[in-house]
Scaffold this motif. Structure first.
Motif, PDB file in Angstrom:
ATOM      1  N   ARG A 231       0.829  -1.113  -0.152  1.00 28.37           N
ATOM      2  CA  ARG A 231      -0.542   0.079  -0.102  1.00 28.37           C
ATOM      3  C   ARG A 231       1.118   1.159   0.163  1.00 28.37           C
ATOM      4  NH1 ARG A 231      -5.457   0.139   3.425  1.00 28.37           N
ATOM      5  NH2 ARG A 231      -6.171  -2.128   2.806  1.00 28.37           N
TER       6      ARG A 231
ATOM      7  N   ARG B  34       0.589   4.914   1.233  1.00 30.16           N
ATOM      8  CA  ARG B  34      -0.651   6.337   1.965  1.00 30.16           C
ATOM      9  C   ARG B  34       0.215   7.383   1.731  1.00 30.16           C
ATOM     10  NH1 ARG B  34      -2.134   5.966   8.510  1.00 30.16           N
ATOM     11  NH2 ARG B  34      -3.740   4.192   7.416  1.00 30.16           N
TER      12      ARG B  34
ATOM     13  N   ASP C 128      -5.302   4.883   1.089  1.00 25.62           N
ATOM     14  CA  ASP C 128      -4.339   4.578   1.224  1.00 25.62           C
ATOM     15  C   ASP C 128      -4.651   3.819   0.092  1.00 25.62           C
ATOM     16  OD1 ASP C 128      -3.545   4.825   3.766  1.00 25.62           O
ATOM     17  OD2 ASP C 128      -4.383   3.063   4.504  1.00 25.62           O
TER      18      ASP C 128
ATOM     19  N   GLU D  28      -8.576   3.592   0.060  1.00 24.31           N
ATOM     20  CA  GLU D  28      -8.823   4.032   1.511  1.00 24.31           C
ATOM     21  C   GLU D  28      -8.815   4.921   1.669  1.00 24.31           C
ATOM     22  OE1 GLU D  28      -9.840  -0.774   3.440  1.00 24.31           O
ATOM     23  OE2 GLU D  28      -8.823   0.638   4.952  1.00 24.31           O
TER      24      GLU D  28
ATOM     25  N   ARG E  18      -8.831   7.398   5.615  1.00 26.74           N
ATOM     26  CA  ARG E  18      -8.990   6.497   6.867  1.00 26.74           C
ATOM     27  C   ARG E  18      -8.049   7.577   7.128  1.00 26.74           C
ATOM     28  NH1 ARG E  18      -8.407   0.769   7.039  1.00 26.74           N
ATOM     29  NH2 ARG E  18      -7.396   1.529   8.551  1.00 26.74           N
ATOM     30  N   GLU E  19      -9.020   7.612   8.903  1.00 24.43           N
ATOM     31  CA  GLU E  19      -7.639   8.842   9.822  1.00 24.43           C
ATOM     32  C   GLU E  19      -6.186   8.410   9.310  1.00 24.43           C
ATOM     33  OE1 GLU E  19      -8.727  11.770  11.933  1.00 24.43           O
ATOM     34  OE2 GLU E  19     -10.105  11.892  10.452  1.00 24.43           O
TER      35      GLU E  19
ATOM     36  N   ASP F 248      -4.794   8.157  11.767  1.00 23.79           N
ATOM     37  CA  ASP F 248      -4.205   7.202  13.131  1.00 23.79           C
ATOM     38  C   ASP F 248      -4.918   5.595  13.409  1.00 23.79           C
ATOM     39  OD1 ASP F 248      -7.358   7.850  13.728  1.00 23.79           O
ATOM     40  OD2 ASP F 248      -6.489   8.631  15.657  1.00 23.79           O
ATOM     41  N   ASP F 249      -6.218   5.453  11.936  1.00 20.62           N
ATOM     42  CA  ASP F 249      -6.667   4.174  11.235  1.00 20.62           C
ATOM     43  C   ASP F 249      -7.588   4.046  12.327  1.00 20.62           C
ATOM     44  OD1 ASP F 249      -4.806   3.556   9.214  1.00 20.62           O
ATOM     45  OD2 ASP F 249      -3.204   3.223  10.502  1.00 20.62           O
ATOM     46  N   SER F 250      -8.311   5.273  13.037  1.00 22.24           N
ATOM     47  CA  SER F 250      -9.301   4.906  13.868  1.00 22.24           C
ATOM     48  C   SER F 250     -10.779   4.480  13.492  1.00 22.24           C
ATOM     49  CB  SER F 250      -9.496   6.720  14.950  1.00 22.24           C
ATOM     50  OG  SER F 250      -9.501   7.188  14.294  1.00 22.24           O
ATOM     51  N   ARG F 251     -11.102   4.854  11.779  1.00 25.97           N
ATOM     52  CA  ARG F 251     -12.196   5.632  11.396  1.00 25.97           C
ATOM     53  C   ARG F 251     -11.756   5.127   9.410  1.00 25.97           C
ATOM     54  NH1 ARG F 251     -15.500  10.737  12.992  1.00 25.97           N
ATOM     55  NH2 ARG F 251     -14.915   9.929  15.756  1.00 25.97           N
ATOM     56  N   THR F 252     -12.263   4.233   8.551  1.00 25.04           N
ATOM     57  CA  THR F 252     -12.378   4.258   7.528  1.00 25.04           C
ATOM     58  C   THR F 252     -13.621   5.163   6.709  1.00 25.04           C
ATOM     59  OG1 THR F 252     -11.440   2.055   7.520  1.00 25.04           O
ATOM     60  CG2 THR F 252     -12.460   2.758   5.509  1.00 25.04           C
TER      61      THR F 252
END
Lengths: 136, 136, 136, 136
Positions: D3, D5, D77, D93, D95-96, D98-102
């Motif tokens: 991936r 980012r 991503d 995707e 995303r946040e 910090d990967d907390s939300r998609t």
């Protein structure tokens, strides 16, 4: 002298069929600079001044050099010009971050506005203080 | 007096978070009016003047009244102001088609441009004639 | 079979650096078609259904032929596909008004939404009736 | 698993009258991510692959959560899915960081294209190699 410098990214889609950043999209960059300088990015974290309480009354924009898309950001320098009872002027330059070129010189008259009554309103003292801190 | 009136459609997406037509999108409408008046819609079907050979040097835009989205078109009145050797001014008003309101008053300095050499160029005689036909 | 045909204008600024209508701007046209079919242009003058109470959950867009800017409008044909308890599908084609070409084929899943609670909501009976009238 | 980012900035003007980032502007962010991953930002400095030689054939975009404007960037991503003789799929995707939300899940079919002949063309070996390096 209190210019604020914002580094803003261009988007490939800002280009038009001439393959330069479109003159209209330049205004979008200036809007983003205003919002970040006065609004959501206010250093003290207070509620946004620009996003909730001002409208644009006038733009003057001079295009000095063509601006091409690149992934690196451009610099938008922003400062406050004349301030009146219910309005203030924002002046800007879009420049290379190394100051080698000035692409755009512009000025916006913003009017402080009460969206509930639909009328201009006097600038509050704290707003005036924040503007003074950015006076050119 | 040779104003040209164009009826242009708004788009729902022209609105911003304030739920009025965004001040930047107003410039998009003015661009569309210029293209249609000088370019692809030229009555004699000749090659587009504006789309291929001019650049915007300066915009001045005054916002007089908020403009709300509606499916019915707005009127953009457009005429040519001062014309120089390599430049001309386009003046406009965005109005209700029934002339009951004027939303925006604006002016653009266009520079005739040679994209091959990357330099301004003198206006050709036929271009000057076309501009004269739209002189305010 | 109840397609609704909308004639929508392109803008010169819809073109990107490839000099075709940009694929993202195509979605702007589809948005405008949805708003005009379901919303502000509702024949009975009722409050907008789409503009106030639905969100987009999914888009599928196929680009069949390049679309070039021209002052003449394009046709957006729109009809309603599958309808669920809290969602409905809008299908579209962007075509030449004389049906000689199909440029885009697309589909959007809209979810009816309560902005006060921030949650999906069941479609009301009158909404369902209006959708049925546009069922493909 | 490769991936890539990208951290991309939103703009206040990406919001629509619902005061969320507009679903169409989400596609603008995906375009910017593609251009930066495949094009002008290619690590070896070679001519842009995406900006000069591919067209979008299809988008599929799912909106999972509303995305609100803020000055901090979002993460896009991006990775390459199925690759054919003259096409490849880009998956993403939003995303946040910090990967907390998609917020968004999407996929684009790109077709390699020869703008001189106006026809699809087979992917060159070096293009295929660059795509393999980003295969999900």
């Amino acid at each position: 002298m209190a210019r604020r410098r914002l580094l803003l990214s261009l988007r490939w889609g800002d280009m038009d069929a001439y393959r330069h950043v479109n003159n209209v999209e330049v205004l979008r960059l200036l809007e983003e600079a205003r919002v970040r300088a006065f609004g959501v990015a206010a250093p003290d974290g207070s509620a946004s001044m620009l996003a909730t309480g001002t409208v644009v009354a006038k733009h003057t924009v001079e295009y000095l050099l063509p601006l091409d898309y690149r992934p690196e950001p451009v610099a938008v320098d922003l400062w406050v010009g004349r301030t009146g009872g219910a309005s203030f002027e924002v002046d800007y330059e879009i420049r290379e971050p190394d100051d080698s070129r000035t692409y755009v010189r512009a000025s916006t008259v913003c009017v402080s506005y009460d969206f509930d009554t639909g009328r201009p309103r006097r600038l509050a003292d704290d707003e005036r203080a924040r503007l003074t801190a950015l006076a050119g």
